[in-house]
Scaffold this motif. Structure first.
Motif, PDB file in Angstrom:
ATOM      1  N   CYS A 111       0.863  -1.185   0.000  1.00 29.94           N
ATOM      2  CA  CYS A 111       0.000   0.000   0.000  1.00 29.94           C
ATOM      3  C   CYS A 111       0.898   1.233   0.000  1.00 29.94           C
ATOM      4  O   CYS A 111       1.784   1.357   0.860  1.00 29.94           O
ATOM      5  CB  CYS A 111      -0.911   0.009   1.226  1.00 29.94           C
ATOM      6  N   HIS A 112       0.670   2.130  -0.939  1.00 31.39           N
ATOM      7  CA  HIS A 112       1.502   3.322  -1.041  1.00 31.39           C
ATOM      8  C   HIS A 112       1.024   4.449  -0.129  1.00 31.39           C
ATOM      9  O   HIS A 112       1.586   5.541  -0.161  1.00 31.39           O
ATOM     10  CB  HIS A 112       1.577   3.790  -2.492  1.00 31.39           C
ATOM     11  N   ILE A 113      -0.021   4.174   0.678  1.00 34.26           N
ATOM     12  CA  ILE A 113      -0.481   5.161   1.664  1.00 34.26           C
ATOM     13  C   ILE A 113       0.055   4.818   3.055  1.00 34.26           C
ATOM     14  O   ILE A 113       0.707   5.619   3.704  1.00 34.26           O
ATOM     15  CB  ILE A 113      -2.026   5.231   1.696  1.00 34.26           C
ATOM     16  N   CYS A 114      -0.220   3.597   3.524  1.00 29.42           N
ATOM     17  CA  CYS A 114       0.149   3.230   4.902  1.00 29.42           C
ATOM     18  C   CYS A 114       1.332   2.274   4.975  1.00 29.42           C
ATOM     19  O   CYS A 114       1.732   1.875   6.069  1.00 29.42           O
ATOM     20  CB  CYS A 114      -1.049   2.611   5.613  1.00 29.42           C
ATOM     21  N   SER A 115       1.870   1.863   3.820  1.00 25.67           N
ATOM     22  CA  SER A 115       3.026   0.961   3.742  1.00 25.67           C
ATOM     23  C   SER A 115       2.714  -0.470   4.169  1.00 25.67           C
ATOM     24  O   SER A 115       3.629  -1.238   4.460  1.00 25.67           O
ATOM     25  CB  SER A 115       4.204   1.497   4.574  1.00 25.67           C
ATOM     26  N   HIS A 116       1.426  -0.851   4.226  1.00 19.33           N
ATOM     27  CA  HIS A 116       1.074  -2.254   4.480  1.00 19.33           C
ATOM     28  C   HIS A 116       1.729  -3.118   3.403  1.00 19.33           C
ATOM     29  O   HIS A 116       1.715  -2.777   2.221  1.00 19.33           O
ATOM     30  CB  HIS A 116      -0.450  -2.416   4.449  1.00 19.33           C
ATOM     31  N   ASP A 117       2.300  -4.250   3.799  1.00 16.91           N
ATOM     32  CA  ASP A 117       3.160  -5.028   2.904  1.00 16.91           C
ATOM     33  C   ASP A 117       2.959  -6.512   3.191  1.00 16.91           C
ATOM     34  O   ASP A 117       3.164  -6.968   4.318  1.00 16.91           O
ATOM     35  CB  ASP A 117       4.612  -4.609   3.179  1.00 16.91           C
ATOM     36  N   VAL A 118       2.520  -7.279   2.170  1.00 18.25           N
ATOM     37  CA  VAL A 118       2.310  -8.727   2.337  1.00 18.25           C
ATOM     38  C   VAL A 118       2.876  -9.451   1.123  1.00 18.25           C
ATOM     39  O   VAL A 118       3.007  -8.870   0.043  1.00 18.25           O
ATOM     40  CB  VAL A 118       0.808  -9.079   2.496  1.00 18.25           C
ATOM     41  N   PRO A 119       3.209 -10.745   1.263  1.00 17.48           N
ATOM     42  CA  PRO A 119       3.676 -11.504   0.093  1.00 17.48           C
ATOM     43  C   PRO A 119       2.581 -11.607  -0.963  1.00 17.48           C
ATOM     44  O   PRO A 119       1.389 -11.715  -0.639  1.00 17.48           O
ATOM     45  CB  PRO A 119       4.009 -12.885   0.672  1.00 17.48           C
ATOM     46  N   ALA A 120       2.967 -11.589  -2.229  1.00 17.17           N
ATOM     47  CA  ALA A 120       1.999 -11.745  -3.316  1.00 17.17           C
ATOM     48  C   ALA A 120       1.551 -13.202  -3.386  1.00 17.17           C
ATOM     49  O   ALA A 120       2.391 -14.110  -3.404  1.00 17.17           O
ATOM     50  CB  ALA A 120       2.623 -11.310  -4.641  1.00 17.17           C
ATOM     51  N   PRO A 121       0.233 -13.478  -3.400  1.00 13.59           N
ATOM     52  CA  PRO A 121      -0.239 -14.867  -3.421  1.00 13.59           C
ATOM     53  C   PRO A 121      -0.034 -15.515  -4.789  1.00 13.59           C
ATOM     54  O   PRO A 121       0.003 -14.834  -5.814  1.00 13.59           O
ATOM     55  CB  PRO A 121      -1.722 -14.731  -3.096  1.00 13.59           C
ATOM     56  N   LEU A 122       0.113 -16.829  -4.810  1.00 14.23           N
ATOM     57  CA  LEU A 122       0.270 -17.578  -6.061  1.00 14.23           C
ATOM     58  C   LEU A 122      -1.081 -18.001  -6.639  1.00 14.23           C
ATOM     59  O   LEU A 122      -1.196 -18.287  -7.829  1.00 14.23           O
ATOM     60  CB  LEU A 122       1.137 -18.820  -5.822  1.00 14.23           C
ATOM     61  N   VAL A 123      -2.097 -18.067  -5.779  1.00 13.66           N
ATOM     62  CA  VAL A 123      -3.455 -18.404  -6.220  1.00 13.66           C
ATOM     63  C   VAL A 123      -4.403 -17.401  -5.588  1.00 13.66           C
ATOM     64  O   VAL A 123      -4.036 -16.643  -4.682  1.00 13.66           O
ATOM     65  CB  VAL A 123      -3.855 -19.844  -5.806  1.00 13.66           C
ATOM     66  N   CYS A 124      -5.646 -17.364  -6.046  1.00 14.15           N
ATOM     67  CA  CYS A 124      -6.648 -16.455  -5.487  1.00 14.15           C
ATOM     68  C   CYS A 124      -6.799 -16.724  -3.992  1.00 14.15           C
ATOM     69  O   CYS A 124      -7.028 -17.864  -3.573  1.00 14.15           O
ATOM     70  CB  CYS A 124      -7.984 -16.655  -6.197  1.00 14.15           C
ATOM     71  N   PRO A 125      -6.698 -15.689  -3.142  1.00  8.44           N
ATOM     72  CA  PRO A 125      -6.784 -15.899  -1.693  1.00  8.44           C
ATOM     73  C   PRO A 125      -8.172 -16.315  -1.197  1.00  8.44           C
ATOM     74  O   PRO A 125      -8.290 -16.768  -0.061  1.00  8.44           O
ATOM     75  CB  PRO A 125      -6.391 -14.526  -1.122  1.00  8.44           C
ATOM     76  N   ASP A 126      -9.203 -16.125  -2.019  1.00 10.35           N
ATOM     77  CA  ASP A 126     -10.547 -16.523  -1.594  1.00 10.35           C
ATOM     78  C   ASP A 126     -10.589 -18.047  -1.428  1.00 10.35           C
ATOM     79  O   ASP A 126     -10.359 -18.788  -2.392  1.00 10.35           O
ATOM     80  CB  ASP A 126     -11.576 -16.081  -2.636  1.00 10.35           C
ATOM     81  N   PRO A 127     -10.883 -18.554  -0.207  1.00 16.99           N
ATOM     82  CA  PRO A 127     -10.851 -20.013   0.013  1.00 16.99           C
ATOM     83  C   PRO A 127     -11.851 -20.789  -0.838  1.00 16.99           C
ATOM     84  O   PRO A 127     -11.655 -21.971  -1.098  1.00 16.99           O
ATOM     85  CB  PRO A 127     -11.168 -20.158   1.510  1.00 16.99           C
ATOM     86  N   LYS A 128     -12.900 -20.119  -1.321  1.00 15.10           N
ATOM     87  CA  LYS A 128     -13.886 -20.803  -2.158  1.00 15.10           C
ATOM     88  C   LYS A 128     -13.459 -20.859  -3.626  1.00 15.10           C
ATOM     89  O   LYS A 128     -14.086 -21.544  -4.427  1.00 15.10           O
ATOM     90  CB  LYS A 128     -15.244 -20.097  -2.059  1.00 15.10           C
ATOM     91  N   CYS A 129     -12.422 -20.111  -3.963  1.00 15.69           N
ATOM     92  CA  CYS A 129     -12.014 -20.010  -5.373  1.00 15.69           C
ATOM     93  C   CYS A 129     -10.671 -20.698  -5.623  1.00 15.69           C
ATOM     94  O   CYS A 129     -10.588 -21.670  -6.362  1.00 15.69           O
ATOM     95  CB  CYS A 129     -11.954 -18.538  -5.781  1.00 15.69           C
ATOM     96  N   ARG A 130      -9.604 -20.152  -5.032  1.00 13.91           N
ATOM     97  CA  ARG A 130      -8.236 -20.673  -5.173  1.00 13.91           C
ATOM     98  C   ARG A 130      -7.794 -20.781  -6.633  1.00 13.91           C
ATOM     99  O   ARG A 130      -7.042 -21.668  -7.022  1.00 13.91           O
ATOM    100  CB  ARG A 130      -8.091 -22.045  -4.491  1.00 13.91           C
ATOM    101  N   ASN A 131      -8.257 -19.862  -7.462  1.00 17.14           N
ATOM    102  CA  ASN A 131      -7.903 -19.859  -8.885  1.00 17.14           C
ATOM    103  C   ASN A 131      -6.425 -19.495  -9.057  1.00 17.14           C
ATOM    104  O   ASN A 131      -5.981 -18.457  -8.583  1.00 17.14           O
ATOM    105  CB  ASN A 131      -8.798 -18.849  -9.618  1.00 17.14           C
ATOM    106  N   PRO A 132      -5.642 -20.343  -9.769  1.00 19.07           N
ATOM    107  CA  PRO A 132      -4.221 -20.016  -9.966  1.00 19.07           C
ATOM    108  C   PRO A 132      -3.990 -18.948 -11.043  1.00 19.07           C
ATOM    109  O   PRO A 132      -2.884 -18.424 -11.160  1.00 19.07           O
ATOM    110  CB  PRO A 132      -3.606 -21.355 -10.379  1.00 19.07           C
ATOM    111  N   ALA A 133      -5.016 -18.650 -11.813  1.00 19.24           N
ATOM    112  CA  ALA A 133      -4.856 -17.703 -12.928  1.00 19.24           C
ATOM    113  C   ALA A 133      -5.203 -16.279 -12.502  1.00 19.24           C
ATOM    114  O   ALA A 133      -5.941 -15.567 -13.189  1.00 19.24           O
ATOM    115  CB  ALA A 133      -5.723 -18.139 -14.103  1.00 19.24           C
ATOM    116  N   ILE A 134      -4.690 -15.842 -11.347  1.00 16.27           N
ATOM    117  CA  ILE A 134      -4.929 -14.461 -10.916  1.00 16.27           C
ATOM    118  C   ILE A 134      -4.169 -13.510 -11.835  1.00 16.27           C
ATOM    119  O   ILE A 134      -3.130 -13.847 -12.391  1.00 16.27           O
ATOM    120  CB  ILE A 134      -4.513 -14.252  -9.446  1.00 16.27           C
ATOM    121  N   ARG A 135      -4.702 -12.294 -11.970  1.00 13.75           N
ATOM    122  CA  ARG A 135      -4.125 -11.331 -12.911  1.00 13.75           C
ATOM    123  C   ARG A 135      -3.665 -10.076 -12.182  1.00 13.75           C
ATOM    124  O   ARG A 135      -4.248  -9.677 -11.182  1.00 13.75           O
ATOM    125  CB  ARG A 135      -5.178 -10.927 -13.956  1.00 13.75           C
ATOM    126  N   PHE A 136      -2.664  -9.483 -12.771  1.00 14.99           N
ATOM    127  CA  PHE A 136      -2.182  -8.206 -12.265  1.00 14.99           C
ATOM    128  C   PHE A 136      -2.595  -7.145 -13.271  1.00 14.99           C
ATOM    129  O   PHE A 136      -2.149  -7.147 -14.414  1.00 14.99           O
ATOM    130  CB  PHE A 136      -0.662  -8.237 -12.074  1.00 14.99           C
TER     131      PHE A 136
END
Length: 737
Positions: free
Chosen positions: A468-493
């Protein structure tokens, strides 16, 4: 005698103290003192000397800090004006004028061991001792460690010579110079062209004449030679026995500006010390630079907005370069605008204020129309160089042709190829860092949001992080969709940042030497200087960057500038969006064609016919100004009217909203006598949540800002708000977001 003292604590009032006989001569207006307050000992600044006080049984001043009062009477007067106009406590305004490193009780000088030769006979010395002694005598004062390295000897050997009375090893103050390692070649004044001479002469005449001096607005196109006018104006100020301050908007511009000014003034028959003040200095460097100015050793000061308070004695000239830049506005209390403070300081000290820009702010140009400022124009580039050709590319057509949104249009790719073939350089500008502006799932619609702010997280591919460029919140980029019901590996940037532009260039032009310059790549103080040095010497073919490459840079071999998303900031919910876009495009375009080869600029936009883009394409500031002033007049926006913004924020949205309603009701009562005041809101701020706080704002439009400031100060002094809701008042805000 009685001393009236402003404490460094934010208590909103001044206190009287008696002056003991032992401190009678040392307590002056502007002196810093230690005083008893409640059950503590605190520091403060003497703001007045009185013969009597309405308060009995005054406590005495305990101690005077330092030998010289750090705050001059003129700076004290300036901070009083700031406190009244910008609705802040006097101690907060005063604190802005003194760097943290200077406010400490103990002096922050660094001591270092030096070795110095004494008169004596070396006849009884050994050959090696004689060599060392002669080397010590060759220089008046050697830093001990430097001498040991140069002489290839040891401290015990020197101690033997010290015991013989031939030299002394003792601590001395060693000043820290942030530019000590720089090798700067001296320059001499250039011959001015008629436009430069016509701009300089009125400035010199104003400096040499007594009485009131109107501020000058120096409107010169990019590459017109404004800096040479500044240099020669400062040279005249020095001849008159006066000092000068030069403000630059970006810390990143400071090294290049310092280099040009040191090259002109620190050598020659009358060398003048140039001091530098900005937030990237260490505390020690800032302490030493400030004291060089206060002691009168440095007569020229260069720095970012806080340098407007530099304690220059007998100030003759204040230059505000790129005066239109919103980075001159301080975003925390005191929320001053350095350009406006510079104008007021010049009036207080009888100095000349020169505001320079290729794209003047609406406020400054309107002051010319009203007769408050005097206009100086430099409409041509030096040496008859042509302004660059600006080509606007409609990216809607490029998107249809390529069945997607390309980063580069075919026209820009072809232009880059030609420059690489001719060994010419290219600048590519995009005012968004990172690789992609958001992470999205095409199946479930998930978007990675900041938990603290009303923004999506930006993907940084090199670090594999979401930030986040406002508060500097910083997390690792996920490899699949973080939604537990989805888990789609084809996430887009989605979206484009400078990191993605750099990566795409490396694929399109594998032989090109590509570098990126943004706040992610500049980790150390010397990184900015190193990258620009490589670019200047031709070690980089294509430089990609954010707004830090948009202004102030002069590279004769840059013949192509590409602006990737020209309308990125055009549709922000801020009435200045069009003005900012026009200024940014004009400034970036001005980096091209500053050498012998004519420059070319490609402006890629999805709204190519917007007036801000079209006027920038034609380098037509006056046309843009007239169109924009009509829009501002309809809503009484600055510069036709004045704005103040009240922002309330807190963790509980309902509490913040109720507090905002209460503030508006009280405000309406307090300002009932002010004619023409328009109160809008409260409403959720465009950035509704930031750093975990909900934000509501009230906008005030008026023609009488001084009267409104007085009402706001009274209101803020008596308002009772919940402990977890904070209110800030921003007079003349630079941004409504």
């Amino acid at each position: 005698m009685i001393a009236r003292v402003t404490l460094e604590m934010a208590v909103g009032k001044e206190f009287d103290y008696s002056i003991p006989p032992e401190w009678a001569g040392a307590v002056t207006v502007g002196a810093r003192v230690k005083i008893p307050f409640a059950r503590r000992e605190v520091l403060g600044c003497v703001t007045a000397l009185l013969e009597s006080s309405p308060h009995p049984n005054l406590k005495p001043i305990l101690k005077v800090i330092g030998q010289q009062a750090p705050v001059t009477p003129e700076i004290l007067r300036l901070t009083r004006w700031m406190a009244e106009y910008y609705c802040c406590a006097p101690e907060i305004a005063l604190k802005a004028a003194l760097p943290d490193a200077v406010r400490k009780e103990k002096a922050g000088w660094r001591e270092q061991l030096f070795v110095r030769a004494l008169p004596g006979d070396d006849a009884a010395l050994t050959r090696r001792q004689r060599e060392i002694f002669q080397l010590v005598r060759a220089q008046p004062d050697w830093p001990l460690q430097s001498f040991l390295a140069a002489a290839k000897t040891t401290a015990p050997m020197l101690r033997k010579l010290e015991d013989k009375g031939l030299l002394v090893i003792a601590p001395q103050i060693s000043e820290r110079d942030p530019y000590a390692r720089e090798t700067i070649l001296p320059t001499t004044p250039l011959t001015l062209n008629p436009e430069q001479r016509a701009a300089l002469d009125p400035i010199l005449a104003a400096m040499e004449s007594p009485g009131k001096k109107p501020p000058f607005l120096l409107y010169g196109v990019t590459g017109s030679g404004k800096t040479e006018v500044y240099l020669q104006a400062i040279a005249r100020a020095l001849e008159l026995g006066r000092g000068a301050i030069v403000l630059v908007p970006e810390i990143s511009l400071t090294p290049q500006t310092v280099e040009r000014f040191k090259a002109r003034f620190t050598s020659g028959p009358r060398p003048t010390l140039v001091a530098v003040l900005h937030s990237h200095l260490s505390g020690g460097e800032r302490h030493d630079e400030w004291h060089k100015i206060r002691q009168g050793r440095a007569r020229i000061v260069i720095g970012a907005r806080s340098a407007v308070f530099a304690p220059v004695a007998s100030l003759g000239l204040i230059i505000v370069d790129e005066e239109h830049e919103h980075s001159y506005k301080q975003e925390e209390a005191p929320r001053y605008h350095a350009r406006d403070v510079a104008v007021v300081r010049a009036q207080i000290e009888g100095a000349v204020a020169v505001l320079g820009s290729a794209t003047p702010s609406m406020e400054s140009y309107h002051n010319v129309d009203k007769g408050k400022y005097r206009l100086l124009e430099m409409p041509s580039r030096v040496d008859d160089r042509k302004m660059p050709i600006v080509r606007v590319v409609d990216m809607r057509l490029a998107a249809r042709q390529e069945k997607g949104t390309p980063i580069f249009s075919p026209q820009l790719k072809e232009a880059i190829t030609k420059r690489l073939e001719r060994s010419e350089q290219t600048l590519l500008f995009l005012n968004r860092r990172g690789f992609a502006s958001s992470l999205q799932c095409p199946l479930c619609g998930y978007v990675a949001q900041c938990p603290n702010c009303s923004l999506s997280l930006t993907y940084h591919r090199q670090a594999q992080r979401l930030k986040c460029h406002i508060c500097s919140h910083d997390v690792p980029a996920p490899l699949v969709c973080p939604d537990p019901k989805c888990r789609n590996p084809a996430i887009r940037f989605a979206g484009v940042g400078t990191e993605r532009v750099e990566a795409t260039l490396s694929k399109l032009f594998p032989k090109a030497r590509v570098r990126r310059m943004d706040s992610d790549t500049l980790k150390r103080k010397e990184d900015y200087r190193n990258i620009l040095g490589d670019f200047r010497t031709g070690k980089i073919d294509i430089l990609v960057g954010t707004q830090m490459i948009a202004k102030g840079l002069h590279f004769p071999n840059v013949t192509l500038v590409g602006i990737v998303h020209a309308d990125l900031a055009l549709h922000l919910p801020d009435f200045r969006a069009g003005e900012r876009t026009f200024q940014l495009l004009t400034q970036v375009a001005g980096r091209a064609g500053r050498g012998d080869v004519e420059g070319e600029v490609f402006v890629q936009a999805f709204t190519p016919f917007h007036p801000a883009i079209q006027y920038a394409r034609r380098h037509d500031f006056r046309g843009f100004y007239e169109q924009e002033i009509d829009f501002r007049r309809q809503l009484n926006y600055p510069p036709l009217g004045r704005l103040a913004l009240i922002l309330l924020r807190g963790k509980n949205e309902d509490k913040v909203k109720l507090s905002a309603e209460h503030v508006k009701n009280e405000l309406a009562k307090e300002t009932a006598s002010l004619r023409g005041l328009v109160i809008s809101g409260p409403a959720a701020a465009p950035l509704a949540r930031a750093e975990g706080n909900y934000r509501y704002q009230i906008m005030l439009r008026t023609k009488q800002m001084s009267a409104l400031s007085g009402c706001l100060a009274l209101l803020s002094g008596r308002l009772a708000l919940p402990e977890d809701v904070t209110m800030t008042i921003d007079v003349d805000p630079a941004s409504l977001i």
